[in-house]
Design an enzyme around this catalytic site. Structure first.
Site, short mmCIF file in Angstrom:
data_model
loop_
_atom_site.label_atom_id
_atom_site.label_comp_id
_atom_site.label_asym_id
_atom_site.label_seq_id
_atom_site.Cartn_x
_atom_site.Cartn_y
_atom_site.Cartn_z
N GLU A 19 26.95 39.31 42.47
CA GLU A 19 27.75 38.94 43.63
C GLU A 19 28.31 40.19 44.31
O GLU A 19 28.20 41.30 43.80
CB GLU A 19 28.94 38.06 43.19
N ARG A 103 40.66 31.73 38.72
CA ARG A 103 40.36 33.15 38.67
C ARG A 103 40.03 33.62 40.08
O ARG A 103 39.72 32.83 40.95
CB ARG A 103 39.17 33.45 37.74
N ASN A 105 37.80 35.29 42.99
CA ASN A 105 36.39 35.13 43.31
C ASN A 105 36.02 36.11 44.43
O ASN A 105 36.24 37.30 44.31
CB ASN A 105 36.09 33.67 43.68
N ASN A 152 35.36 31.43 49.24
CA ASN A 152 34.14 32.21 49.33
C ASN A 152 33.87 32.59 50.77
O ASN A 152 34.62 32.24 51.68
CB ASN A 152 32.96 31.41 48.76
N ASP A 202 27.91 30.04 49.78
CA ASP A 202 28.40 31.05 48.84
C ASP A 202 28.84 32.27 49.65
O ASP A 202 29.48 32.11 50.68
CB ASP A 202 27.32 31.38 47.80
#
Length: 294
Positions: A19, A103, A105, A152, A202
């Site tokens: 990522e 968490r 991202n 995201n 995403d």
């Protein structure tokens, strides 16, 4: 503009969840993370010079800093990492450290010199309890957007006046008016609602035409949307789950896309690798975290 893309594998890294690719024009290299293995990677645009660091505390997303360091989102911390020393050098801020089931991202540096990073509800039964935050170089943390399941898709238009943001599980893409001087948001607008077949959104990037490139992680595609939300291109990806595009190279026409490796995928499949294609339209240069006084 209608066009086709031809992807090739730049790095067969077989990451769990590659990522957050970011092009460093000073070093002429790509940095990216593997969330599943708490690792930060560097690779030259030729595919050579691959370096991997295992980061205690996790590696969820990264961005460039003016000093040459990287700003790095860990599970619940934002830190500075020095790739020349191969070490975390400073903690900037803690985010939701007391919430066990979220968490950090996706995170990127904005035109305001701050690090924008969102959280995700990291449990099987995901709910809209996550948020998007702005982290100043001084360590001030400001919650900007609430009610998100998996934050995201952060990206800004070239002039810094628009912020794009998505929820991978919502699943939607929104556009905000953005003040590059202060980081203020206004005028929220829903650009697209997506599903498994059309490609849950995403990670993302923007190009010089203010179009938004979204990795359709559930459909094996990269979607390109106009600034008004019209789907103007869908590009088939060579492995099942692309995670984030970025633009690189001296002309910003080298499109690099990370991917994740689904469970049970065949040994010959290059999922989890980094893929490259030549784009006819240039991307938007990324910004740097303003860490000059840190």
């Amino acid at each position: 503009m209608s066009f086709d893309l031809t992807f090739e594998c730049l790095l067969d890294s077989r990451c769990d969840v590659a990522e957050s690719p970011v092009f460093d024009e000073r070093r002429n290299c790509l940095f990216f993370v593997d969330i599943g293995r708490s690792a930060l990677h560097r690779v030259d645009l030729s595919g050579a010079g691959h370096v991997e660091w295992t980061i205690e505390g996790g590696a969820c997303s990264t961005g460039l800093a003016r000093s040459g360091r990287l700003v790095l989102a860990q599970r619940d911390r934002v830190v500075l990492f020095d790739p020349d020393a191969g070490a975390v050098t400073r903690e900037i801020a803690a985010i939701e450290p007391d919430i066990a089931d979220t968490r950090l991202n996706d995170g990127k540096v904005g035109p305001d010199g701050a690090f924008w990073v969102g959280t995700m509800h990291d449990v099987p039964d995901r709910r809209p309890v996550a948020s998007l935050y702005r982290v100043s170089p001084e360590g001030a943390v400001e919650r900007k957007v609430e009610g998100v399941v998996c934050s995201n898709g952060l990206a800004w238009s070239g002039d810094g006046s628009l912020l794009f943001h998505s929820d991978s599980r919502g699943a939607w893409i929104d556009r905000w008016q953005f003040d590059p001087a202060t980081g203020a948001l206004s005028g929220r607008r829903r650009l697209a609602s997506l599903d498994e077949a059309s490609g849950r959104p995403d990670g993302a990037a923007t190009d010089a035409e203010a179009h938004y490139w979204s990795a359709g992680v559930s459909a094996g595609i990269v979607n390109r949307f106009s600034p008004e939300g019209r789907l103007v291109g869908t590009h088939r990806f060579p492995v099942p789950a692309p995670t984030m595009p970025c633009f690189a190279g001296p002309d910003l026409k080298t499109l690099l896309v990370t991917s994740l490796r689904p469970a049970g995928i065949g040994k010959e499949n290059r999922s989890g690798g980094i893929f490259v294609a030549r784009s006819p339209v240039a991307g938007v240069a990324v910004h740097r975290f303003d860490d000059r006084w840190i």
